[in-house]
Design a protein around this motif. Structure first.
Motif, PDB file in Angstrom:
ATOM      1  N   ARG A 454      -4.173  16.168  24.857  1.00 51.71           N
ATOM      2  CA  ARG A 454      -3.272  15.931  25.993  1.00 51.71           C
ATOM      3  C   ARG A 454      -3.864  14.894  26.943  1.00 51.71           C
ATOM      4  O   ARG A 454      -3.209  13.957  27.371  1.00 51.71           O
ATOM      5  CB  ARG A 454      -2.996  17.239  26.745  1.00 51.71           C
ATOM      6  CG  ARG A 454      -1.882  18.052  26.119  1.00 51.71           C
ATOM      7  CD  ARG A 454      -1.435  19.195  27.011  1.00 51.71           C
ATOM      8  NE  ARG A 454      -2.428  20.264  27.021  1.00 51.71           N
ATOM      9  CZ  ARG A 454      -2.518  21.213  26.096  1.00 51.71           C
ATOM     10  NH1 ARG A 454      -1.651  21.248  25.095  1.00 51.71           N
ATOM     11  NH2 ARG A 454      -3.458  22.123  26.152  1.00 51.71           N
ATOM     12  N   ILE A 455      -5.149  15.070  27.241  1.00 54.18           N
ATOM     13  CA  ILE A 455      -5.794  14.176  28.209  1.00 54.18           C
ATOM     14  C   ILE A 455      -5.982  12.776  27.619  1.00 54.18           C
ATOM     15  O   ILE A 455      -5.705  11.779  28.263  1.00 54.18           O
ATOM     16  CB  ILE A 455      -7.200  14.728  28.605  1.00 54.18           C
ATOM     17  CG1 ILE A 455      -7.075  16.117  29.201  1.00 54.18           C
ATOM     18  CG2 ILE A 455      -7.939  13.783  29.551  1.00 54.18           C
ATOM     19  CD1 ILE A 455      -6.351  16.184  30.511  1.00 54.18           C
ATOM     20  N   PRO A 461       3.149  12.288  20.803  1.00 59.27           N
ATOM     21  CA  PRO A 461       3.627  13.102  19.677  1.00 59.27           C
ATOM     22  C   PRO A 461       3.384  12.437  18.325  1.00 59.27           C
ATOM     23  O   PRO A 461       3.449  13.085  17.289  1.00 59.27           O
ATOM     24  CB  PRO A 461       5.130  13.234  19.935  1.00 59.27           C
ATOM     25  CG  PRO A 461       5.473  12.082  20.816  1.00 59.27           C
ATOM     26  CD  PRO A 461       4.246  11.745  21.602  1.00 59.27           C
ATOM     27  N   LYS A 462       3.135  11.136  18.320  1.00 60.10           N
ATOM     28  CA  LYS A 462       2.859  10.469  17.044  1.00 60.10           C
ATOM     29  C   LYS A 462       1.386  10.671  16.648  1.00 60.10           C
ATOM     30  O   LYS A 462       1.051  10.632  15.468  1.00 60.10           O
ATOM     31  CB  LYS A 462       3.175   8.968  17.178  1.00 60.10           C
ATOM     32  CG  LYS A 462       3.608   8.344  15.864  1.00 60.10           C
ATOM     33  CD  LYS A 462       4.128   6.930  15.978  1.00 60.10           C
ATOM     34  CE  LYS A 462       4.202   6.327  14.575  1.00 60.10           C
ATOM     35  NZ  LYS A 462       4.643   4.954  14.533  1.00 60.10           N
ATOM     36  N   ASN A 463       0.570  10.870  17.628  1.00 62.02           N
ATOM     37  CA  ASN A 463      -0.860  11.037  17.359  1.00 62.02           C
ATOM     38  C   ASN A 463      -1.330  12.473  17.520  1.00 62.02           C
ATOM     39  O   ASN A 463      -2.376  12.736  18.121  1.00 62.02           O
ATOM     40  CB  ASN A 463      -1.682  10.086  18.242  1.00 62.02           C
ATOM     41  CG  ASN A 463      -1.896   8.749  17.560  1.00 62.02           C
ATOM     42  OD1 ASN A 463      -1.923   8.670  16.327  1.00 62.02           O
ATOM     43  ND2 ASN A 463      -2.049   7.690  18.332  1.00 62.02           N
ATOM     44  N   THR A 464      -0.547  13.396  16.980  1.00 64.81           N
ATOM     45  CA  THR A 464      -1.006  14.787  16.985  1.00 64.81           C
ATOM     46  C   THR A 464      -2.165  14.921  15.990  1.00 64.81           C
ATOM     47  O   THR A 464      -2.407  14.028  15.188  1.00 64.81           O
ATOM     48  CB  THR A 464       0.136  15.737  16.573  1.00 64.81           C
ATOM     49  OG1 THR A 464       0.717  15.202  15.380  1.00 64.81           O
ATOM     50  CG2 THR A 464       1.194  15.835  17.652  1.00 64.81           C
ATOM     51  N   ARG A 465      -2.841  16.047  16.034  1.00 62.47           N
ATOM     52  CA  ARG A 465      -4.076  16.158  15.244  1.00 62.47           C
ATOM     53  C   ARG A 465      -3.836  15.910  13.752  1.00 62.47           C
ATOM     54  O   ARG A 465      -2.831  16.357  13.195  1.00 62.47           O
ATOM     55  CB  ARG A 465      -4.741  17.514  15.461  1.00 62.47           C
ATOM     56  CG  ARG A 465      -3.882  18.635  14.993  1.00 62.47           C
ATOM     57  CD  ARG A 465      -4.543  19.961  15.162  1.00 62.47           C
ATOM     58  NE  ARG A 465      -3.606  20.969  14.677  1.00 62.47           N
ATOM     59  CZ  ARG A 465      -3.921  22.187  14.433  1.00 62.47           C
ATOM     60  NH1 ARG A 465      -5.151  22.606  14.646  1.00 62.47           N
ATOM     61  NH2 ARG A 465      -3.036  23.029  13.978  1.00 62.47           N
ATOM     62  N   TRP A 466      -4.764  15.215  13.149  1.00 64.64           N
ATOM     63  CA  TRP A 466      -4.751  14.863  11.730  1.00 64.64           C
ATOM     64  C   TRP A 466      -3.496  14.072  11.330  1.00 64.64           C
ATOM     65  O   TRP A 466      -2.999  14.179  10.218  1.00 64.64           O
ATOM     66  CB  TRP A 466      -4.870  16.106  10.824  1.00 64.64           C
ATOM     67  CG  TRP A 466      -6.060  16.928  11.159  1.00 64.64           C
ATOM     68  CD1 TRP A 466      -6.066  18.193  11.647  1.00 64.64           C
ATOM     69  CD2 TRP A 466      -7.442  16.533  11.043  1.00 64.64           C
ATOM     70  NE1 TRP A 466      -7.358  18.621  11.864  1.00 64.64           N
ATOM     71  CE2 TRP A 466      -8.227  17.617  11.495  1.00 64.64           C
ATOM     72  CE3 TRP A 466      -8.103  15.371  10.625  1.00 64.64           C
ATOM     73  CZ2 TRP A 466      -9.625  17.576  11.528  1.00 64.64           C
ATOM     74  CZ3 TRP A 466      -9.482  15.337  10.664  1.00 64.64           C
ATOM     75  CH2 TRP A 466     -10.223  16.423  11.101  1.00 64.64           C
TER      76      TRP A 466
END
Ligand code: GLC
Length: 571
Positions: A454-455, A461-466
């Protein structure tokens, strides 16, 4: 966006490169500035590359012997490895290569060439680049443009296949774009900035073609691409090396283009470090991902571009001044990177035990890094043997993430010492599951999640984990891995990675990236038929088949530029 409209000429024929006027273009020792003659490297030494290529692990014996084997084994071929004027794709029949361990071309190779040729973009009747993705199922955004960074693997594929014209056209066309006035609102960008991408608009009724370029003023996030100029210089050297045609680089406009790029990154300011201060999102990772400050991706490209420029700049009035500045910067930059960005078990342990709040020249913990800022994962990730250049180093800041492109370019440019290059390959082998998994290759590792995500990404939303830039797996990186493997004499690692890619890449429609810890899923918003996934595969195949291609993207270590630190026995 900046635009230019031109009339379309009747006939846009492409001139052949005159290889009869080949001049020597050698690597030279940039430590000997004052009496530096042009085109040095006259003392023939057994180079680092020769050494690593001849001291191959015993296990490397593919069947039946291919041209690659012959390359590795024959010393006489090594003589021409970094030699000038030799088109390294010379013995490669057009569009026929791609032989692996058997002598049958892999079916994906022909398919990839078809796709690559379909992605060509024409301006005034000449091919000038390749479109980012040929995927009509998604909204185009800017994937219908020619990206400078994306074109690099396409260009290498064409050079390796003996088709340099498109690369020359691209170099000259982007050079013209560089001279445009660039503005964001009321602010004017530096003269040397190269575009992130450009596009050709056809107007059939008026018979005109319009170029539209984006220098960051239309890009998501409005960041100028720092990497574009570096890639441009690197490509100019690859073209020169591959064709032996020095006349392109010697043109006054190319010399000026280089100097403009260099002016931007060599200018003096408030910096206390030789590394280049950057905004987030200014490279392949073109969204907010916490790669601002001094990201490895840019520092390695910066180093590589400086070394290439040193080979290409003419020793005339303005060129001479830049040569001096480059040499000084290279010294400072390599010292800084090799000392402070390098991490292995010993160095990790030293940081773990750092004292803080030290003042004066005697400080060991120069950047006042807090041991508590060491992330948990790095202790498990660090193998007994191996190491890598970490993501970023700044005041009280060490970003320990692994970034693939920066580490591979560090190997290719010889920013990494021989020992460091070997250690990076050791790390890739030891952490195969994490960095390669089911699909090569993780752009960064590990992913950032939860609060940190978040920070750092601003809840992207395109760079969520993995996914995507956040721990996603990018097939394009295969060419960089392969080149690094060949330079370090470990082609078997590349072969393994290519075989993995071959199990899925074509079936999945050549996606832009894969998601998941192991890279098992086609990326959430990945484009299909992504050109650099296709070209990256071809370049990897061609390089493995004929390792002499490496010469166009690699530079030998400078013997005079000795490593400053030997941090641990894991080197
Ligand atoms: C994405 C990538 C960027 C690439 C562009 C075109 O924005 O992050 O690196 O150049 O797509 O493929």
């Amino acid at each position: 966006m900046s635009t230019l409209t031109v009339d379309v000429p009747q006939n846009g024929s492409v001139k052949n490169v005159d290889s009869s006027s080949v001049h020597e273009l050698d690597e030279y020792d940039f430590t000997r500035l004052p009496d530096r003659p042009r085109n040095l490297n006259l003392e023939r030494q057994r180079s680092f590359d020769e050494r690593s290529l001849t001291e191959l692990p015993l296990g490397f014996s593919p069947h039946p012997p291919s041209r690659a084997d012959n390359f590795y084994r024959a010393f006489d071929v090594l003589d021409s490895f970094f030699s000038p004027g030799r088109r390294s794709g010379f013995s490669t029949p057009k569009s026929q290569f791609g032989y692996g361990m058997s002598n049958e071309p892999h079916p994906m190779v022909a398919e990839a060439w078809d796709n690559l040729r379909r992605s060509l973009v024409y301006f005034r009747g000449q091919p000038v680049g390749t479109i980012a993705a040929l995927d009509n199922s998604e909204e185009n955004l800017n994937y219908d443009q020619v990206f400078v960074r994306d074109f690099v693997p396409s260009a290498l594929a064409f050079l390796m296949n003996g088709e340099p014209e498109i690369v020359k056209n691209f170099i000259l066309k982007t050079l013209r774009l560089q001279s445009w006035e660039k503005r964001i609102d009321r602010f004017q960008l530096g003269e040397g900035v190269m575009p992130a991408s450009f596009k050709v608009l056809h107007d059939p009724t008026r018979n005109t073609e319009t170029l539209i370029a984006d220098f960051g003023e239309s890009a998501i996030g409005r960041v100028a691409p720092v990497d574009s100029g570096f890639w441009w210089i690197i490509l100019l050297r690859a073209y020169t090396k591959s064709t032996g045609d020095t006349s392109l680089a010697e043109r006054p406009e190319c010399q000026k283009g280089m100097r403009l790029i260099l002016s931007l990154c060599l200018s003096e300011g408030f910096d206390t470090f030789p590394t280049l201060l950057c905004a987030d999102g200014c490279s392949m990772i073109d969204r907010r991902m916490g790669v601002y400050g001094y990201p490895i991706e840019i520092q390695a490209l910066f180093f590589m571009a400086l070394r290439c420029a040193l080979l290409l700049l003419k020793q005339d009035g303005p060129g001479e001044e830049f040569i001096e500045r480059i040499i000084k910067r290279l010294h400072a930059l390599s010292y800084h990177m090799r000392s402070y960005f390098w991490l292995d078990l010993k160095q990790l342990n030293d940081i773990y035990r750092y004292k803080t709040e030290e003042y004066s020249h005697t400080a060991v913990n120069k950047f006042n890094v807090m041991p508590d800022s060491l992330p948990e994962w790095v202790f498990d990730f660090m193998p007994l043997h191996g190491g890598y250049f970490i993501g970023n180093v700044g005041p009280s800041n060490m970003d320990f993430r692994w970034f693939c492109l920066g580490n591979c370019i560090a190997i290719l440019s010889s920013l990494a010492t021989h020992e460091q290059a070997m250690a990076i390959m050791d790390l890739i082998e030891s952490r195969w599951e994490e960095l390669v998994g089911d699909m090569p290759l993780k752009v960064s590792y590990p992913a950032i999640e939860s609060h940190e995500w978040r920070i750092i990404t601003g809840c992207d939303p395109k760079n969520t984990r993995w996914s995507y830039h956040n721990g996603g797996s990018w097939p394009v990186l295969l060419w960089l891995l392969t080149a690094a493997c060949i330079k370090t004499g470990r082609p078997q690692i590349a072969r393994r990675a290519i075989e993995l890619a071959e199990t899925r890449l074509s079936k999945d429609g050549w996606p832009e990236y894969y998601d998941g810890k192991l890279g098992r899923y086609v990326g959430k918003q990945a484009r299909k038929h992504q050109t650099w996934s296709i070209a990256g595969y071809l370049v990897a195949k061609m390089m493995l088949e004929d390792p002499s291609h490496l010469g166009m993207v690699a530079i030998e270590e400078d013997k005079q530029m000795k490593p400053v630190l030997k941090r641990s026995s894991s080197f």
